[in-house]
Design an enzyme around this catalytic site. Structure first.
Site, short mmCIF file in Angstrom:
data_model
loop_
_atom_site.label_atom_id
_atom_site.label_comp_id
_atom_site.label_asym_id
_atom_site.label_seq_id
_atom_site.Cartn_x
_atom_site.Cartn_y
_atom_site.Cartn_z
N VAL A 86 9.04 -12.88 -3.34
CA VAL A 86 7.60 -13.03 -3.54
C VAL A 86 7.06 -14.19 -2.71
CG1 VAL A 86 7.65 -12.04 -5.87
CG2 VAL A 86 7.90 -14.51 -5.57
N GLU A 87 5.74 -14.17 -2.53
CA GLU A 87 5.07 -15.25 -1.80
C GLU A 87 4.38 -16.23 -2.73
OE1 GLU A 87 2.33 -13.24 0.73
OE2 GLU A 87 3.87 -12.47 2.09
N THR A 88 4.00 -15.75 -3.91
CA THR A 88 3.17 -16.55 -4.82
C THR A 88 3.74 -16.52 -6.23
OG1 THR A 88 1.17 -16.05 -3.54
CG2 THR A 88 0.85 -16.80 -5.80
N GLN A 307 3.54 -9.12 -4.15
CA GLN A 307 4.18 -10.35 -3.67
C GLN A 307 3.94 -11.52 -4.62
OE1 GLN A 307 6.15 -11.00 -0.76
NE2 GLN A 307 6.36 -8.79 -1.04
#
Length: 369
Positions: A86-88, A307
């Protein structure tokens, strides 16, 4: 596209229209009957049915018809795999970052590690007693370096929702809640009345007494309120029942909250419940698990929801919030939900993963090295 989900959550509530749907809505349509479309709360067999965004296919696979758990949540064993996927990370605050005014062990180091890996961190709380600015000061007091733009409280969500539907500027908002809601409404340019100053008002019930109320109130916003009283219940009830098209907005319907780290306290859902009982109206909920804040965040930061990992301590708000938005979900057992509650056969809300606290990101990493 919308789909239904049966949940055992006592705090299940109406979903509000998404940000994308609301953009461009003319103010003349403000007082249309929101309860007729997405987000009706239905009762049947003791379960609440919420209509929200479609869950990811992996989430759907967990549920059989009737809300029976098809596969249990997995204990988090490989934090790197989740972090890299994931990004967040969206974190709930109460029960995840702190309890009352006490920081949970290992939080600063965990947040620093995630930032060092380039992850975006967002903090979302259903507690409406403070504004974003006030929450920024709380993070600072606890020794956490968090930007105000990374904080989203349900007090802010209430004001953001009114802006998103072009709430008429000549209308007023009656507030059953605390200073956080008032500050966010003021920053958004809305007229308001009520709040803490009505906490000391009393009603003297004399023969023939008629309580007056402001006919220009177009919305009643209800949040957690330590100064809750009968005056506020009656005033809010009159506005909702007698002012044409008056909106009934709840910041959240949490059953309990953490005012101190010693015990659980009655949450904002108890205040909302009083108005629900007197008006026989379901509220529009802008906090978790409604998708409004998730849509707002995704739009603001340009985040792809797949994400995102939602990290929280409540099944019926945090985890459902993430699932409604199509995000990955991680339950921490440092707050409201215990392992026995998660594994109860009657619990139909299963996160992707669970762990004891967010600092397990560090300890589990060390154990695998």
């Amino acid at each position: 596209m919308l789909s239904s989900r049966a949940t055992a959550a006592a705090a299940a509530a109406i979903s509000v229209p998404t940000v994308a749907t609301l953009r461009g809505r003319p103010s003349s349509s403000l007082f249309s009957p929101f309860l007729s479309s997405p987000g009706r709360r239905l009762s049947g067999g003791g379960a609440n049915v919420c209509f929200g965004r479609r869950r990811s296919s992996s989430s759907n696979n967990r549920m059989r018809s009737g809300g029976i758990v098809a596969s249990a949540a997995q204990s988090l064993q490989d934090p790197d795999q989740l972090i890299d996927s994931v990004e967040t990370f969206i974190f709930d605050c109460d029960g995840v970052i702190w309890k009352g005014d006490k920081l949970i062990d290992g939080v600063p180091e965990t947040l620093d590690m995630l930032r060092s890996k380039g992850k975006r961190l967002v903090f979302v709380t259903n507690n409406s007693t403070k504004s974003r600015k006030q929450y920024g000061k709380k993070f600072e007091t606890l020794g956490l370096n968090v930007n105000e733009e990374e904080i989203f409280a349900s007090s802010f969500a209430a004001a953001a929702y009114l802006k998103s539907i072009n709430f008429p500027r000549d209308k007023k908002v009656y507030v059953i809640g605390e200073d956080g809601i008032l500050k966010e409404l003021e920053l958004a340019g809305f007229q308001y009345l009520g709040g803490p100053e009505d906490g000391g008002k009393k009603i003297e019930l004399k023969p023939g007494f008629l309580m007056e109320h402001d006919k220009d109130v177009g919305a009643v916003v209800v949040g957690f309120d330590r100064y809750f009283n009968y005056y506020k219940v009656q005033y809010g009830t009159l506005c909702i029942r007698e002012n044409p098209g008056c909106l009934f907005i709840a910041t959240n319907r949490d059953a309990v909250t953490h005012l101190t780290d010693a015990q659980e306290w009655a949450g904002g859902g108890s205040m909302v419940g009083a108005l629900l009982g007197s008006t026989q109206r379901e509220p529009l909920v802008v906090g978790k698990p409604s998708t409004f804040m998730m849509d707002y965040l995704a739009d603001k930061f340009g985040i792809t929801k797949s994400q995102i990992c939602m990290v929280g301590d409540r099944l019926d708000t945090d985890i459902l919030f993430g699932q409604n938005g199509g995000c990955k979900t991680l339950l921490v057992l440092s707050g409201v939900t215990s392992l026995s509650m998660l594994q109860n056969p009657n619990n139909s809300i299963q996160p992707d993963f669970y762990t004891n606290k967010i600092s397990d990101f560090l300890s589990l990493k060390a154990a695998t090295v």
